[in-house]
Design a protein around this motif. Structure first.
Motif, short mmCIF file in Angstrom:
data_model
loop_
_atom_site.label_atom_id
_atom_site.label_comp_id
_atom_site.label_asym_id
_atom_site.label_seq_id
_atom_site.Cartn_x
_atom_site.Cartn_y
_atom_site.Cartn_z
N UNK A 57 44.47 79.43 48.98
CA UNK A 57 43.53 80.52 49.31
C UNK A 57 42.14 80.32 48.74
N UNK A 58 41.90 79.21 48.09
CA UNK A 58 40.59 79.00 47.46
C UNK A 58 40.14 77.55 47.69
N UNK A 59 38.93 77.31 48.23
CA UNK A 59 37.96 78.32 48.66
C UNK A 59 38.26 78.87 50.06
N UNK A 82 44.64 90.89 50.40
CA UNK A 82 45.93 90.39 49.92
C UNK A 82 45.82 89.82 48.51
N UNK A 83 44.68 89.17 48.23
CA UNK A 83 44.46 88.65 46.87
C UNK A 83 44.42 89.79 45.87
N UNK A 84 43.79 90.92 46.24
CA UNK A 84 43.74 92.07 45.35
C UNK A 84 45.14 92.64 45.12
N UNK A 85 46.01 92.42 46.09
CA UNK A 85 47.38 92.92 45.97
C UNK A 85 48.28 91.94 45.22
N UNK A 86 47.72 90.86 44.69
CA UNK A 86 48.50 89.95 43.86
C UNK A 86 49.02 88.73 44.59
#
Length: 496
Positions: free
Chosen positions: A284-286, A255-259
């Motif tokens: 979402x981090x960490x 999902x992070x790769x999808x923005x």
């Protein structure tokens, strides 16, 4: 004459040997079966040899005396079926070539060739989210997730061969979704939805044979849930979950790769000012966590937690009248925001004098969601021990007025909320009716005695005053005269 038949037989065999190979489509990693033609004679006496390409030694063979034998350098996972047809499981790239089947019964020989073609082009698409064109894979599909509302194009590339198969795309089988077919090599969906999520099948139909290749498409969307949750605040220890989750099992890293930029939960109350406030925020981090938003309303006691899966629901929210409202779950991406709204309605039963009532008192009972019910909602009152419900006929009102309650009416009073005769939720009130306590009657008696004594005293005083007035009046009526007594020749006043 015999010589002519021999020549004709040899010519026919020659023509068979020169026949074009039969076209067979297969997919890498799949299973394909090359059928053996049945020949005349006893099948137990037939010799069957299967050759790969131009190999002189058979890949696998069947001998009536020694059984099934495999070549020393067998490069494929092949086996003979009961009728000695060749089945290749987990097809490899090296298997896409010509296969020969040679059969011998006594002095008679039979040959047939097959040509194995790819179902589709096994080209791996470039890694990008929201893929606009997805080429079908044979092994593990590499079609990255597509955000709902975006477009998607699935292409089935077939190797060129003498056969022109008919290509059909078949959509996934999802509940509440109508199946679709695309009779083209390329299936284009302008706006994808959760109905497009799942396994897509590219089917090839040629000469009565069918071959399939499959790929999995993941759609990034929030799962559908009921628009409204009905619950009750009968028990203070009860809790409720506000649902929100992804419709597909997609890892957070993808999902992070999808923005994916973040997300949040917000709340808008049903009663009072329609001011929206933030309850929780997604980090979402960490780690992927839901955190309590600073400055959020303390009356909505939403708790933060770490997310182990794709479930973003608010867990164990304490029940009270304050949680009535609309909860919005937002998942924020670079290009768009996905939202899901859930309304929470809380049913409550209340008494105008509380749950403890004295016999003979008047009581008003109310069953409400905090606002006027819509036309499709109705309430149903039930109480096994309450005599005042005997004359109550449906539809029941939300407001009940009981003039005089009795001790025998004590018990559990239940109000059910119905929609189209289906129960949504219920609320309970424990009604305890008691006789008036002794100390109250004592106070009443003492008060009555004091009042009576005061009245008696007033009456006595009034009587005394009246008696005195009468006496004074009589004294005013006494007459005196002045007389002359010539005999005594005395002067003065005398009583007559």
């Amino acid at each position: 004459m015999m010589l002519c038949w021999i020549l004709i037989s040899l010519f026919v065999r020659f023509l068979r040997a020169q026949d074009n190979p039969e076209v067979i489509y297969a997919q890498v990693g799949g299973t394909v079966t090359l059928l053996r033609d049945k020949v005349e004679g006893n099948a137990n006496n037939v010799y069957v040899n299967w050759y790969r390409g131009s190999d002189e030694h058979p890949t696998i063979s069947r001998n009536p005396q020694s059984g099934i034998q495999r070549g020393k350098e067998m490069k494929t996972h092949g086996d003979l079926l009961q009728d000695f047809s060749l089945q290749i499981s987990k097809v490899q790239d090296s298997d896409f070539e010509i296969w020969r089947c040679e059969q011998h019964i006594l002095m008679t020989a039979f040959k047939k060739t097959y040509k194995l073609y790819h179902d589709v082009d096994p080209t791996t698409p470039p890694g990008s989210c929201g893929l606009q064109r997805a080429l079908l894979e044979f092994t593990i599909p590499n079609v990255l997730p597509v955000i709902t509302g975006d477009s998607l194009s699935l292409e089935c590339k077939v190797d060129s061969s003498p056969v022109k198969p008919r290509v059909t795309w078949i959509s996934p089988e999802n509940s509440d979704c109508d199946p679709r077919q695309y009779n083209t090599k390329t299936a284009t969906i302008r706006k994808v939805s959760r109905c497009d999520s799942g396994v897509w099948t590219c089917e090839l139909d040629y000469y009565g044979r069918k071959s399939e290749a499959k790929t999995t498409v993941f759609i990034i969307d929030l799962a559908p849930y009921p628009d409204t949750i009905y619950t009750s605040s009968s028990f203070s220890s009860s809790t409720v979950d506000i649902p929100c989750s992804l419709s597909s099992n997609i890892h957070w890293s993808v999902l992070k790769e999808c923005g994916l930029r973040g997300g949040n939960w917000s709340f808008t109350p049903l009663n009072g000012p329609k001011s929206t406030q933030s309850l929780l925020s997604l980090s979402t981090d960490p780690l992927v966590t839901l955190n309590i938003t600073q400055g959020s309303d303390n009356t909505i006691k939403a708790k933060g937690r770490e997310l182990k899966d794709q479930d973003l629901s608010i867990r164990n929210l304490p029940l009270s009248e304050n949680i009535r409202g609309i909860y919005t779950c937002n998942l924020i991406f670079t290009t768009k925001t996905l939202s899901s709204k859930v309304k929470v309605e809380v049913l409550k039963v209340s008494s105008s004098v509380g749950s403890r009532v004295y016999e003979g008192q008047s009581v008003n009972l109310t069953c409400t969601l905090g606002h006027q019910n819509t036309s499709d909602l109705e309430v149903k009152w039930t109480c096994s021990s309450c005599s005042f419900f005997s004359s109550l006929k449906p539809p029941h009102p939300s407001f009940l007025s009981i003039h005089e309650v009795k001790v025998k009416d004590s018990g559990k009073l239940t109000c059910e909320l119905l929609k189209n005769k289906k129960k949504l939720t219920s609320a309970v009130l424990l009604l305890k009716i008691e006789k008036a306590p002794v100390n109250i009657w004592l106070c009443v008696a003492i008060s009555g005695g004091v009042v009576g004594f005061i009245l008696l005293l007033v009456i006595v005083i009034i009587c005394i005053r009246r008696h005195r007035q009468m006496m004074m009046y009589r004294r005013r009526k006494t007459k005196f005269c002045c007389c002359k007594n010539p005999q005594q020749n005395q002067k003065g006043f005398y009583k007559t």
